[in-house]
Design a protein around this motif. Structure first.
Motif, PDB file in Angstrom:
ATOM      1  N   ILE A  64      59.949  43.238  56.777  1.00  5.83           N
ATOM      2  CA  ILE A  64      59.632  42.132  56.135  1.00  5.83           C
ATOM      3  C   ILE A  64      59.054  41.032  57.334  1.00  5.83           C
ATOM      4  O   ILE A  64      58.177  40.662  57.336  1.00  5.83           O
ATOM      5  CB  ILE A  64      60.501  41.405  55.313  1.00  5.83           C
ATOM      6  CG1 ILE A  64      60.711  42.328  53.961  1.00  5.83           C
ATOM      7  CG2 ILE A  64      60.077  40.161  54.985  1.00  5.83           C
ATOM      8  CD1 ILE A  64      61.547  41.848  53.067  1.00  5.83           C
ATOM      9  N   LYS A  65      59.989  40.981  58.423  1.00 10.66           N
ATOM     10  CA  LYS A  65      59.904  40.154  59.583  1.00 10.66           C
ATOM     11  C   LYS A  65      58.492  40.663  60.277  1.00 10.66           C
ATOM     12  O   LYS A  65      57.652  39.925  60.799  1.00 10.66           O
ATOM     13  CB  LYS A  65      60.984  40.244  60.403  1.00 10.66           C
ATOM     14  CG  LYS A  65      60.954  39.203  61.866  1.00 10.66           C
ATOM     15  CD  LYS A  65      62.165  39.506  62.501  1.00 10.66           C
ATOM     16  CE  LYS A  65      61.991  38.179  63.683  1.00 10.66           C
ATOM     17  NZ  LYS A  65      63.259  38.287  64.721  1.00 10.66           N
ATOM     18  N   ALA A  68      55.402  40.004  58.295  1.00 13.84           N
ATOM     19  CA  ALA A  68      55.170  38.504  58.357  1.00 13.84           C
ATOM     20  C   ALA A  68      54.384  38.226  59.494  1.00 13.84           C
ATOM     21  O   ALA A  68      53.248  37.339  59.497  1.00 13.84           O
ATOM     22  CB  ALA A  68      56.544  37.764  58.391  1.00 13.84           C
ATOM     23  N   THR A  69      55.008  38.750  60.734  1.00 13.71           N
ATOM     24  CA  THR A  69      54.059  38.831  62.013  1.00 13.71           C
ATOM     25  C   THR A  69      52.626  39.429  61.832  1.00 13.71           C
ATOM     26  O   THR A  69      51.631  38.801  62.409  1.00 13.71           O
ATOM     27  CB  THR A  69      54.725  39.351  63.082  1.00 13.71           C
ATOM     28  OG1 THR A  69      56.147  38.771  63.269  1.00 13.71           O
ATOM     29  CG2 THR A  69      54.008  39.071  64.487  1.00 13.71           C
ATOM     30  N   ILE A  71      51.094  39.557  59.012  1.00 19.68           N
ATOM     31  CA  ILE A  71      50.158  38.708  58.119  1.00 19.68           C
ATOM     32  C   ILE A  71      49.841  37.548  58.762  1.00 19.68           C
ATOM     33  O   ILE A  71      48.558  37.046  58.666  1.00 19.68           O
ATOM     34  CB  ILE A  71      51.133  38.291  57.069  1.00 19.68           C
ATOM     35  CG1 ILE A  71      51.499  39.595  56.185  1.00 19.68           C
ATOM     36  CG2 ILE A  71      50.547  37.302  56.261  1.00 19.68           C
ATOM     37  CD1 ILE A  71      52.264  39.520  54.808  1.00 19.68           C
ATOM     38  N   SER A  72      50.524  36.852  59.598  1.00 18.29           N
ATOM     39  CA  SER A  72      50.082  35.819  60.702  1.00 18.29           C
ATOM     40  C   SER A  72      48.871  36.392  61.277  1.00 18.29           C
ATOM     41  O   SER A  72      47.929  35.454  61.335  1.00 18.29           O
ATOM     42  CB  SER A  72      51.313  35.319  61.360  1.00 18.29           C
ATOM     43  OG  SER A  72      51.022  34.386  62.309  1.00 18.29           O
ATOM     44  N   LYS A 194      44.481  41.626  55.031  1.00 19.27           N
ATOM     45  CA  LYS A 194      45.560  40.555  54.663  1.00 19.27           C
ATOM     46  C   LYS A 194      46.303  40.792  53.343  1.00 19.27           C
ATOM     47  O   LYS A 194      47.498  40.817  53.193  1.00 19.27           O
ATOM     48  CB  LYS A 194      44.938  39.173  54.694  1.00 19.27           C
ATOM     49  CG  LYS A 194      46.216  37.880  54.413  1.00 19.27           C
ATOM     50  CD  LYS A 194      45.702  36.732  54.688  1.00 19.27           C
ATOM     51  CE  LYS A 194      46.635  35.642  54.478  1.00 19.27           C
ATOM     52  NZ  LYS A 194      47.165  35.849  53.033  1.00 19.27           N
ATOM     53  N   ASP A 198      50.041  41.385  52.609  1.00 18.09           N
ATOM     54  CA  ASP A 198      50.883  40.686  51.379  1.00 18.09           C
ATOM     55  C   ASP A 198      51.508  41.592  50.411  1.00 18.09           C
ATOM     56  O   ASP A 198      52.536  41.184  49.871  1.00 18.09           O
ATOM     57  CB  ASP A 198      49.836  39.570  50.594  1.00 18.09           C
ATOM     58  CG  ASP A 198      49.351  38.519  51.995  1.00 18.09           C
ATOM     59  OD1 ASP A 198      50.138  38.250  52.523  1.00 18.09           O
ATOM     60  OD2 ASP A 198      48.318  37.928  51.565  1.00 18.09           O
ATOM     61  N   LYS A 201      54.435  43.298  51.632  1.00 17.98           N
ATOM     62  CA  LYS A 201      55.501  42.331  51.885  1.00 17.98           C
ATOM     63  C   LYS A 201      56.195  41.963  50.645  1.00 17.98           C
ATOM     64  O   LYS A 201      57.681  41.836  50.527  1.00 17.98           O
ATOM     65  CB  LYS A 201      55.070  41.042  52.566  1.00 17.98           C
ATOM     66  CG  LYS A 201      56.344  39.944  52.795  1.00 17.98           C
ATOM     67  CD  LYS A 201      55.676  38.718  53.282  1.00 17.98           C
ATOM     68  CE  LYS A 201      56.820  37.654  53.669  1.00 17.98           C
ATOM     69  NZ  LYS A 201      56.294  36.291  54.167  1.00 17.98           N
ATOM     70  N   GLN A 205      60.299  42.650  49.613  1.00 13.54           N
ATOM     71  CA  GLN A 205      61.008  41.800  48.966  1.00 13.54           C
ATOM     72  C   GLN A 205      61.709  42.031  47.847  1.00 13.54           C
ATOM     73  O   GLN A 205      62.664  41.702  47.585  1.00 13.54           O
ATOM     74  CB  GLN A 205      60.173  40.387  49.021  1.00 13.54           C
ATOM     75  CG  GLN A 205      61.020  39.293  48.834  1.00 13.54           C
ATOM     76  CD  GLN A 205      61.798  38.972  49.982  1.00 13.54           C
ATOM     77  OE1 GLN A 205      61.492  38.895  50.926  1.00 13.54           O
ATOM     78  NE2 GLN A 205      63.212  39.033  49.602  1.00 13.54           N
TER      79      GLN A 205
END
Length: 377
Positions: A64-65, A68-69, A71-72, A194, A198, A201, A205
């Protein structure tokens, strides 16, 4: 004679009752120990499952981390492509507007030129004589005619220049449209990338939430088993409280040179279950392999794996006092061994429910927990 028979009968009954109490107590102790072992096996299975869930949870959190990177980065890429697309679209819009203005200017010039040529043509066909007669002389006539010709030539040059400029702008507009379309494709690709990240992720989650729920369920199971295990342990201690072990004082500190306390006796938030629970002993941090000493004279009544305590030793000191030494890396004694205060009974470790190398030290009186450090103040 009757009195002797009555006394003999009473004595025989007493002997029989005494004989039945000892096997009963021994059988009860054996049952308690067997139940304790069964609970230990179940706790180990639950802990193994918990370890797997924890490993999976850590892995999911890492993924997930990473997502997140990613996705950023994808969002930054999307923002950049959006800016590029907006700039390209604006350039195309301006170029199309300029092209439209040039086409309108060209059309107006063509109308003016056609009108002028028509007028000259009409003047040439109809009234050349008028030009001659109106002219003061031949020179004036030639000047008038040359003026009209130059006017037409100038209009034709302007028309040609506008046509060239329009063609150039039209070509530039086509190139800009190509760039705009490419920017639009990149923007769509960035949006899809993206959206995919998403989605992944969210899936991770959901899996992590499910994992945590499973962990909580196992925590509850282990807490129930641990409570049962503690009840049985209390029963074992009470059954051995009236042993014939010579009562020795509890006066020898089990870890000489290591006075730090990482968790005191009493109520606390459990470091693993994160629930409020009674900490039945005192945790004393020390390096793995540090010698653990018997706190007093006594007999070893347990030396094996002991559920949440890991590798543990229990010493019966008589008079209802027992000490427990938990989370050891190795044991130095076995059941039935007689120990003296200061003898090595085990070595510090981090087995069982432990977050690092330390000794979990307990003192109980007739099965009831008490603060171990009170004996060394």
């Amino acid at each position: 004679m009757a009195k002797r028979k009555g006394l003999l009968a009473l004595l025989l009954t007493t002997v029989l009752l005494a004989g039945s109490v000892i096997p009963l107590q021994a059988g009860e102790l054996e049952d308690a120990i067997n139940k304790q072992k069964e609970l230990q096996k179940k706790e180990e299975q639950a802990r193994s499952q918990l370890n797997k869930l924890t490993y999976t949870a850590d892995k999911l959190q890492g993924q997930i981390k990473d997502l997140a990177t990613q996705i950023s980065v994808a969002k930054n890429t999307l923002d950049s492509t959006q800016v590029a697309y907006n700039q390209a679209a604006e350039a195309v819009s301006l170029s199309e507007q300029e092209l439209e203005e040039r086409e309108e200017e060209l059309a107006n010039r063509q109308i003016v030129l056609r009108q002028r040529v028509r007028e000259i043509y009409e003047a040439g066909q109809v009234s050349y004589l008028e030009i001659i007669f109106e002219a003061e002389d031949l020179s004036d006539f030639i000047t008038r005619l040359e003026y009209f010709n130059r006017l037409v030539t100038n209009d034709q040059k302007i028309l040609t220049d506008i046509s060239i400029e329009r063609a150039k702008i039209e070509e530039e507009t086509k190139l800009l449209q190509v760039r705009r379309d490419e920017a639009a494709q990149l923007k769509v690709a960035a949006e899809q990338a993206k959206a995919t990240l998403d989605g992944k992720k969210r899936e991770h989650q959901v899996a992590l939430n499910s994992n945590k729920k499973a962990q909580e369920d196992i925590f509850e199971q282990i807490e129930r088993m641990e409570a049962d295990s503690n009840d049985i342990a209390d029963k074992i201690r009470k059954l051995t409280a009236n042993s014939d072990v010579v009562h020795g004082t509890i006066s020898t500190y089990p870890l000489p040179g290591y006075k730090e306390v990482s968790s005191s006796y009493g109520w606390r938030i459990h470091p693993i279950t994160k629930k409020k629970s009674l900490h039945t002993g005192t945790d004393l941090p020390a390096p793995t392999g540090t010698k653990v000493l018997a706190a007093g004279n006594g007999e070893v009544i347990m030396a094996s794996w002991y559920g949440a305590y890991g590798n543990a030793v229990i010493v019966d000191h008589g008079g209802g006092y027992t000490t427990l030494y938990g989370h050891n890396s190795k044991l130095a004694v076995k059941v039935g061994d007689k120990v003296k205060a200061g003898d090595v009974v085990s070595y510090v470790g981090s087995t069982g429910w432990s977050t690092g190398p330390h000794l979990h030290f307990e003192v109980r009186l007739k099965g009831e927990t008490t603060d171990p450090l009170q004996f060394f103040r």
